[in-house]
Design a protein around this motif. Structure first.
Motif, PDB file in Angstrom:
ATOM      1  N   ASN A   1      27.795   7.198  51.008  1.00 20.28           N
ATOM      2  CA  ASN A   1      27.404   6.875  49.720  1.00 20.28           C
ATOM      3  C   ASN A   1      27.121   7.454  49.369  1.00 20.28           C
ATOM      4  O   ASN A   1      26.303   9.081  49.018  1.00 20.28           O
ATOM      5  CB  ASN A   1      26.304   5.905  50.712  1.00 20.28           C
ATOM      6  N   ASN A   2      27.986   8.318  48.436  1.00 15.47           N
ATOM      7  CA  ASN A   2      28.028   8.930  47.594  1.00 15.47           C
ATOM      8  C   ASN A   2      27.227   8.848  45.814  1.00 15.47           C
ATOM      9  O   ASN A   2      27.487   9.319  44.930  1.00 15.47           O
ATOM     10  CB  ASN A   2      29.448   9.368  46.749  1.00 15.47           C
ATOM     11  N   GLU A   3      26.759   7.677  46.097  1.00 15.78           N
ATOM     12  CA  GLU A   3      25.992   6.989  44.737  1.00 15.78           C
ATOM     13  C   GLU A   3      24.852   7.480  44.338  1.00 15.78           C
ATOM     14  O   GLU A   3      24.061   8.203  45.480  1.00 15.78           O
ATOM     15  CB  GLU A   3      25.749   5.444  44.460  1.00 15.78           C
ATOM     16  N   PRO A   4      24.873   8.069  43.363  1.00 13.07           N
ATOM     17  CA  PRO A   4      22.852   8.799  43.129  1.00 13.07           C
ATOM     18  C   PRO A   4      22.559   7.590  43.071  1.00 13.07           C
ATOM     19  O   PRO A   4      21.633   6.329  43.170  1.00 13.07           O
ATOM     20  CB  PRO A   4      22.541   9.418  41.870  1.00 13.07           C
ATOM     21  N   LEU A   5      20.870   8.908  44.184  1.00 13.26           N
ATOM     22  CA  LEU A   5      19.706   7.929  44.548  1.00 13.26           C
ATOM     23  C   LEU A   5      18.842   7.490  42.637  1.00 13.26           C
ATOM     24  O   LEU A   5      18.711   9.038  42.186  1.00 13.26           O
ATOM     25  CB  LEU A   5      18.822   8.404  45.169  1.00 13.26           C
ATOM     26  N   THR A   6      18.293   6.568  42.442  1.00 12.89           N
ATOM     27  CA  THR A   6      17.533   6.341  41.441  1.00 12.89           C
ATOM     28  C   THR A   6      15.827   6.993  41.976  1.00 12.89           C
ATOM     29  O   THR A   6      15.572   6.829  42.905  1.00 12.89           O
ATOM     30  CB  THR A   6      17.256   5.075  40.595  1.00 12.89           C
ATOM     31  N   LEU A   7      15.059   7.108  41.303  1.00 14.23           N
ATOM     32  CA  LEU A   7      13.621   7.612  41.305  1.00 14.23           C
ATOM     33  C   LEU A   7      12.948   6.404  41.905  1.00 14.23           C
ATOM     34  O   LEU A   7      12.405   6.167  42.322  1.00 14.23           O
ATOM     35  CB  LEU A   7      12.958   7.859  39.484  1.00 14.23           C
ATOM     36  N   MET A   8      13.167   5.217  41.476  1.00 16.94           N
ATOM     37  CA  MET A   8      12.555   3.798  42.011  1.00 16.94           C
ATOM     38  C   MET A   8      13.229   3.820  43.525  1.00 16.94           C
ATOM     39  O   MET A   8      11.891   3.303  44.175  1.00 16.94           O
ATOM     40  CB  MET A   8      12.717   2.956  41.090  1.00 16.94           C
ATOM     41  N   GLU A   9      14.330   4.066  43.497  1.00 21.11           N
ATOM     42  CA  GLU A   9      15.076   3.792  45.066  1.00 21.11           C
ATOM     43  C   GLU A   9      13.827   5.011  45.963  1.00 21.11           C
ATOM     44  O   GLU A   9      13.832   4.591  46.993  1.00 21.11           O
ATOM     45  CB  GLU A   9      16.432   4.059  44.784  1.00 21.11           C
ATOM     46  N   ALA A  10      14.292   6.266  44.852  1.00 20.67           N
ATOM     47  CA  ALA A  10      12.755   7.457  46.335  1.00 20.67           C
ATOM     48  C   ALA A  10      12.144   6.763  46.232  1.00 20.67           C
ATOM     49  O   ALA A  10      12.023   6.984  47.801  1.00 20.67           O
ATOM     50  CB  ALA A  10      13.525   8.329  45.144  1.00 20.67           C
TER      51      ALA A  10
END
Length: 93
Positions: A1-10
């Protein structure tokens, strides 16, 4: 998965915040070509949808300090001295 991770996901992947987290005084530390950039964040507003969630990049550090008042309420006076802070390191494997 190359989609960026968001702050809330991290934050969620790291186990979320604690009851004594100071969600209004969070720092994102990002390595830049010119040095470190420190971004002040209010995660409470991001949780509420009042501010935009941002993408984290490899090497980001999310610093979530503990609230002295919340620590005192939940742990009592002795817990205030031993309050730990939380840092999350963003990395893609």
């Amino acid at each position: 998965n190359n989609e960026p991770l968001t702050l809330m996901e991290a934050l969620s992947l790291a186990g979320g915040n604690t009851v004594i987290s100071n969600m209004k005084n969070v720092r994102l530390i990002r390595k830049m070509p010119s040095g470190k950039e420190i971004i002040k964040l209010n995660l409470k507003k991001i949780y509420q949808g009042k501010e935009a969630d941002i993408a984290v990049v490899n090497g980001d550090i999310l610093y979530v300090p503990s609230s002295g008042v919340k620590s005192f309420i939940y742990r009592g006076y002795s817990g205030l001295a031993s309050t730990a802070n939380t840092a999350i390191f963003a990395s893609r494997f």
